[in-house]
Design an enzyme around this catalytic site. Structure first.
Site, PDB file in Angstrom:
ATOM      1  N   GLY A 101       0.685  -1.043  -0.283  1.00 27.26           N
ATOM      2  CA  GLY A 101      -0.528   0.018  -0.135  1.00 27.26           C
ATOM      3  C   GLY A 101       1.075   1.286  -0.152  1.00 27.26           C
ATOM      4  N   GLY A 102       0.418   2.355   0.384  1.00 23.12           N
ATOM      5  CA  GLY A 102       0.565   4.015   0.500  1.00 23.12           C
ATOM      6  C   GLY A 102       2.288   3.560   1.382  1.00 23.12           C
ATOM      7  CG  PHE A 103       1.874   4.764   4.599  1.00 21.66           C
ATOM      8  CD1 PHE A 103       1.946   6.147   4.616  1.00 21.66           C
ATOM      9  CD2 PHE A 103       0.192   4.313   5.050  1.00 21.66           C
ATOM     10  CE1 PHE A 103       1.391   7.238   4.222  1.00 21.66           C
ATOM     11  CE2 PHE A 103      -0.632   5.816   5.110  1.00 21.66           C
ATOM     12  CZ  PHE A 103      -0.404   6.868   4.949  1.00 21.66           C
ATOM     13  CG  ASP A 108      -8.870  -0.739   8.753  1.00 25.96           C
ATOM     14  OD1 ASP A 108     -10.282  -0.297   7.783  1.00 25.96           O
ATOM     15  OD2 ASP A 108      -8.159  -0.727   7.649  1.00 25.96           O
TER      16      ASP A 108
END
Length: 253
Positions: free
Chosen positions: A42-44, A162
Site C-alpha cells: 500500500g501507500g506506506f 479498521d
C-alpha cells in the site's frame, strides 16, 4: 525463493542466498527472517510472507516493511508513528489467540520492520468472493466469535479502527476467526476520546464519528455491523441505500 527487500529492486533469488544477486542487498533480517514473497502493499509499505530460519522447522511468519510513497513530510511522520504504534499494540494484545503475535520490531538498512505470526487461511472477503453470500447462521457465528474479541481489545483501551472483511482471516485448520492489521489502532485515553484526531479507516466501513477523527469503542461495533451486512448481502458499503430502496425496504443503513 528469497525475495529482495530493497524497495528499488525486489528481485527473486535462489532460496539459500544471503545477498541479492541483482543489487547486493542483504536478504536476511536480523540474520534469521527471510522474505519469500510479497503478499500485500500500500501507500506506506509492503507485507511479505517469510520464514524464520533461526528455528529448525523454519516456520512461516509475516514481515511488514515501512516504506511510505507519494505522501508529504507530515503524512510520512504520521504513518511512521502509526507503524510504531502497531508494534506496540501487537505486543500488548498478541497473546490473545485471535490476534497475531508480534515476534520482532526493529530497524535495518534505515527501514523499519515488524515481524508477526503468519495466519494460514482466507480472509472473509476472499470467502465472500468464492462462496457467495453468508447465511444468517454464519453471521451469528461470526458475531459470537468477534464480539468477545472486541470486548477484550476495548478493555485494553484499544480501538481497532479498521474492521472489514479483508482484515478478518478464518484460520486453517481450526476455522478460528483472527483479526489482523492493527496499523490504524488507537489507544483510547480520555483525551483521545474527547479531542478530534486523525481521520482514518476504510471508506464505507468507518463510522461517521470516525471520519471526523473522533473514533470511540462504538466505532468498531459499527464497522463490524457494516461487515456483517456486506457478508449477508454482497452489496458493497456505500450502496446500501440503493439496495434497500430497490428491495422496497425504504430505509437507510
Amino acid at each position: 525463493m528469497s525475495q529482495c527487500l530493497n524497495p528499488d529492486c525486489l528481485a527473486n533469488n535462489p532460496p539459500d542466498s544471503r545477498f541479492c544477486q541483482r543489487c547486493g542487498a542483504k536478504l536476511l533480517l536480523k540474520e534469521r527472517y527471510r522474505a519469500i514473497a510479497i503478499i500485500g502493499q500500500g501507500g506506506f509499505g509492503r507485507t511479505f510472507k517469510a520464514v524464520d530460519e533461526d528455528k529448525p522447522s523454519k516456520p512461516l511468519c509475516v514481515i511488514k516493511q515501512f516504506f511510505p510513497q507519494g505522501v508529504g513530510t507530515q503524512g510520512i511522520e504520521k504513518a511512521k508513528q502509526l507503524f510504531e504504534l502497531e508494534a506496540v499494540r501487537l505486543d500488548e494484545l498478541g497473546h490473545h489467540p485471535q490476534i497475531p503475535a508480534l515476534y520482532a520490531y526493529f530497524t535495518q538498512d534505515n527501514r523499519q520492520y515488524l515481524v508477526q505470526e503468519y495466519i494460514p487461511g482466507k480472509t472473509l472477503l476472499k470467502e465472500l468472493e468464492t462462496q457467495g453470500k453468508f447465511s444468517q447462521q454464519q453471521v451469528i457465528n461470526l458475531l459470537g466469535s468477534l464480539l468477545p474479541l472486541l470486548d477484550f481489545i476495548h478493555n485494553k483501551q484499544v480501538i481497532h479502527r479498521d474492521i472489514k472483511p479483508d482484515n478478518i482471516i478464518r484460520r486453517h485448520p481450526d476455522q478460528q476467526l483472527i483479526l489482523v492489521d492493527f496499523g490504524a489502532a488507537k489507544f483510547a485515553t480520555a483525551k483521545a476520546l474527547t479531542s478530534p484526531g486523525t481521520s482514518i479507516g476504510s471508506s464505507g466501513y468507518a463510522a461517521p464519528e470516525q471520519t471526523l477523527g473522533q473514533a470511540n469503542f462504538s466505532s468498531d461495533i459499527y464497522s463490524l455491523g457494516v461487515t456483517c451486512i456486506y457478508l449477508l448481502t454482497q452489496v458493497p458499503p456505500g450502496n446500501y441505500t440503493m439496495f434497500m430502496m430497490g428491495n422496497g425496504i425504504g430505509a437507510n443503513i
